[in-house]
Design a protein around this motif. Structure first.
Motif, PDB file in Angstrom:
ATOM      1  N   HIS A  63       0.863  -1.188   0.000  1.00 55.80           N
ATOM      2  CA  HIS A  63       0.000   0.000   0.000  1.00 55.80           C
ATOM      3  C   HIS A  63       0.891   1.226   0.000  1.00 55.80           C
ATOM      4  O   HIS A  63       1.899   1.278   0.710  1.00 55.80           O
ATOM      5  N   VAL A  64       0.524   2.227  -0.796  1.00 52.67           N
ATOM      6  CA  VAL A  64       1.326   3.448  -0.893  1.00 52.67           C
ATOM      7  C   VAL A  64       0.393   4.649  -0.905  1.00 52.67           C
ATOM      8  O   VAL A  64      -0.762   4.561  -1.354  1.00 52.67           O
ATOM      9  N   SER A  65       0.888   5.791  -0.397  1.00 55.64           N
ATOM     10  CA  SER A  65       0.054   6.994  -0.326  1.00 55.64           C
ATOM     11  C   SER A  65       0.919   8.225  -0.551  1.00 55.64           C
ATOM     12  O   SER A  65       2.086   8.281  -0.137  1.00 55.64           O
ATOM     13  N   VAL A  66       0.325   9.231  -1.214  1.00 55.18           N
ATOM     14  CA  VAL A  66       1.030  10.482  -1.480  1.00 55.18           C
ATOM     15  C   VAL A  66       0.122  11.647  -1.097  1.00 55.18           C
ATOM     16  O   VAL A  66      -1.090  11.604  -1.282  1.00 55.18           O
ATOM     17  N   GLY A  67       0.728  12.690  -0.537  1.00 53.89           N
ATOM     18  CA  GLY A  67      -0.033  13.864  -0.135  1.00 53.89           C
ATOM     19  C   GLY A  67       0.869  14.886   0.512  1.00 53.89           C
ATOM     20  O   GLY A  67       2.095  14.811   0.402  1.00 53.89           O
ATOM     21  N   PRO A  68       0.277  15.852   1.206  1.00 51.85           N
ATOM     22  CA  PRO A  68       1.080  16.884   1.862  1.00 51.85           C
ATOM     23  C   PRO A  68       2.113  16.332   2.835  1.00 51.85           C
ATOM     24  O   PRO A  68       3.145  16.969   3.071  1.00 51.85           O
ATOM     25  N   GLY A 101      -2.425  12.076   3.422  1.00 54.60           N
ATOM     26  CA  GLY A 101      -3.239  13.215   3.037  1.00 54.60           C
ATOM     27  C   GLY A 101      -3.340  14.321   4.054  1.00 54.60           C
ATOM     28  O   GLY A 101      -3.831  15.398   3.748  1.00 54.60           O
ATOM     29  N   GLY A 102      -2.904  14.072   5.299  1.00 50.37           N
ATOM     30  CA  GLY A 102      -2.965  15.117   6.303  1.00 50.37           C
ATOM     31  C   GLY A 102      -2.004  16.248   5.997  1.00 50.37           C
ATOM     32  O   GLY A 102      -1.095  16.114   5.168  1.00 50.37           O
ATOM     33  N   GLY A 139      -7.696  14.541   5.277  1.00 47.93           N
ATOM     34  CA  GLY A 139      -7.638  15.695   4.397  1.00 47.93           C
ATOM     35  C   GLY A 139      -7.184  16.907   5.173  1.00 47.93           C
ATOM     36  O   GLY A 139      -6.597  16.786   6.248  1.00 47.93           O
ATOM     37  N   PRO A 140      -7.482  18.100   4.686  1.00 49.94           N
ATOM     38  CA  PRO A 140      -6.966  19.315   5.327  1.00 49.94           C
ATOM     39  C   PRO A 140      -7.622  19.665   6.659  1.00 49.94           C
ATOM     40  O   PRO A 140      -7.023  20.380   7.457  1.00 49.94           O
ATOM     41  N   TYR A 141      -8.844  19.185   6.914  1.00 57.08           N
ATOM     42  CA  TYR A 141      -9.511  19.567   8.155  1.00 57.08           C
ATOM     43  C   TYR A 141     -10.313  18.437   8.797  1.00 57.08           C
ATOM     44  O   TYR A 141     -10.977  18.649   9.810  1.00 57.08           O
ATOM     45  N   SER A 142     -10.267  17.237   8.230  1.00 55.65           N
ATOM     46  CA  SER A 142     -10.968  16.109   8.841  1.00 55.65           C
ATOM     47  C   SER A 142     -10.376  14.808   8.328  1.00 55.65           C
ATOM     48  O   SER A 142      -9.702  14.774   7.291  1.00 55.65           O
ATOM     49  N   GLU A 180     -11.622   7.582   0.827  1.00 54.10           N
ATOM     50  CA  GLU A 180     -10.443   8.407   0.566  1.00 54.10           C
ATOM     51  C   GLU A 180     -10.819   9.882   0.621  1.00 54.10           C
ATOM     52  O   GLU A 180     -11.845  10.297   0.083  1.00 54.10           O
ATOM     53  N   VAL A 181      -9.958  10.665   1.277  1.00 50.91           N
ATOM     54  CA  VAL A 181     -10.126  12.117   1.355  1.00 50.91           C
ATOM     55  C   VAL A 181      -9.028  12.763   0.524  1.00 50.91           C
ATOM     56  O   VAL A 181      -7.847  12.429   0.675  1.00 50.91           O
ATOM     57  N   SER A 182      -9.385  13.690  -0.344  1.00 51.87           N
ATOM     58  CA  SER A 182      -8.406  14.323  -1.222  1.00 51.87           C
ATOM     59  C   SER A 182      -7.685  15.465  -0.516  1.00 51.87           C
ATOM     60  O   SER A 182      -8.076  15.905   0.571  1.00 51.87           O
TER      61      SER A 182
END
Length: 245
Positions: A63-68, A101-102, A139-142, A180-182
């Motif tokens: 499993h892999v994830s990308v985000g801030p 994503g956080g 995500g950015p707020y939840s 998933e949260v963007s």
């Protein structure tokens, strides 16, 4: 998966407002964020998408994830890694699924469905969040998650300095097996029978949104991720689709 040019005109589907294009290749899981696309195939090989096609990234992950929070992954032993300067750096802890994503803090769940987040990123210790979830995405707020019964929950009050949020779960009506949260806060999910849903009305003032809208898809789906106007779908046969509304 070989390095193959992405020929978007290969095949196209139109269902109401969703137009999907088949992308050459095969993945069991995909994640998109910050303009990047990453995924893993059935052999746990890791890939990222460039304009010229898929490029294999050294390493073996389930499993892999990308985000801030960067690019994170977990392997078949539930060991955790962060991609730093082109190399996978081991991060202490065990997770079966991780989400980047956080704002700066990755989060995820372990093999016992325990929930964790990493305040401040790689150099910090994992914070345990009460509850049980099989999949967790921020995500950015939840942050949103689903449990073993496909019940849906949201954690509000998540910030760059408090990855655990309010620590009070709010159950959301419906049932999803993956959520998933963007990067911009949009919420998508997949049901146990492969249907795709989008949460309507989500905003900083109303993180829980107002209801679910089903998004017709060209086939049964097992994974979904959204970024920059593109909804990426993985079919049950590991087909990759890039969709726009």
């Amino acid at each position: 998966m070989e390095r193959t040019a992405v020929v978007f005109v290969l095949l196209s589907f139109c269902f109401t407002s969703l137009e999907c294009r088949v992308v050459p290749g095969s993945l069991k899981q995909i994640d998109v964020g910050n303009g990047q696309v990453v995924g893993v195939n059935s052999n746990n090989q890791v890939y990222t998408l460039y304009s010229s096609g898929w490029i294999q990234v050294p390493g073996s992950l389930k499993h892999v994830s990308v985000g801030p929070a960067g690019v994170w992954g977990v392997d078949s032993n539930n060991y955790i890694y962060k991609l730093v300067g082109g190399d996978w750096v081991f991060v202490p802890g065990l997770l079966k699924q991780v989400d980047a994503g956080g704002m700066i803090s990755p989060a995820g769940v372990n093999m016992n469905d325990d929930i964790f987040c990493l305040n401040g990123g790689q150099g910090s210790s994992w914070k345990h969040i009460p509850g049980k979830l099989k999949y967790y995405s921020c995500g950015p707020y939840s942050c949103w998650g689903v449990n073993s019964a496909d019940n849906i929950f949201i954690m509000k009050g998540v910030t760059s300095t408090s990855c655990g949020g309010s620590l009070n779960w709010q159950q959301i009506a419906g049932g999803l097996s993956v959520i998933e949260v963007s990067t911009d806060g949009k919420v998508y999910g997949v049901s146990s029978i492969g249907e795709v849903f989008k949460r309507e009305g989500v905003s900083p003032g109303n993180p829980a949104g107002t209801g679910w809208q089903q998004i017709p898809a060209p086939q049964k789906i097992k994974h979904v991720s959204y970024d920059l106007g593109h909804l990426w779908l993985i079919g049950r046969d590991d087909n990759i689709m890039d969709c726009t509304e």
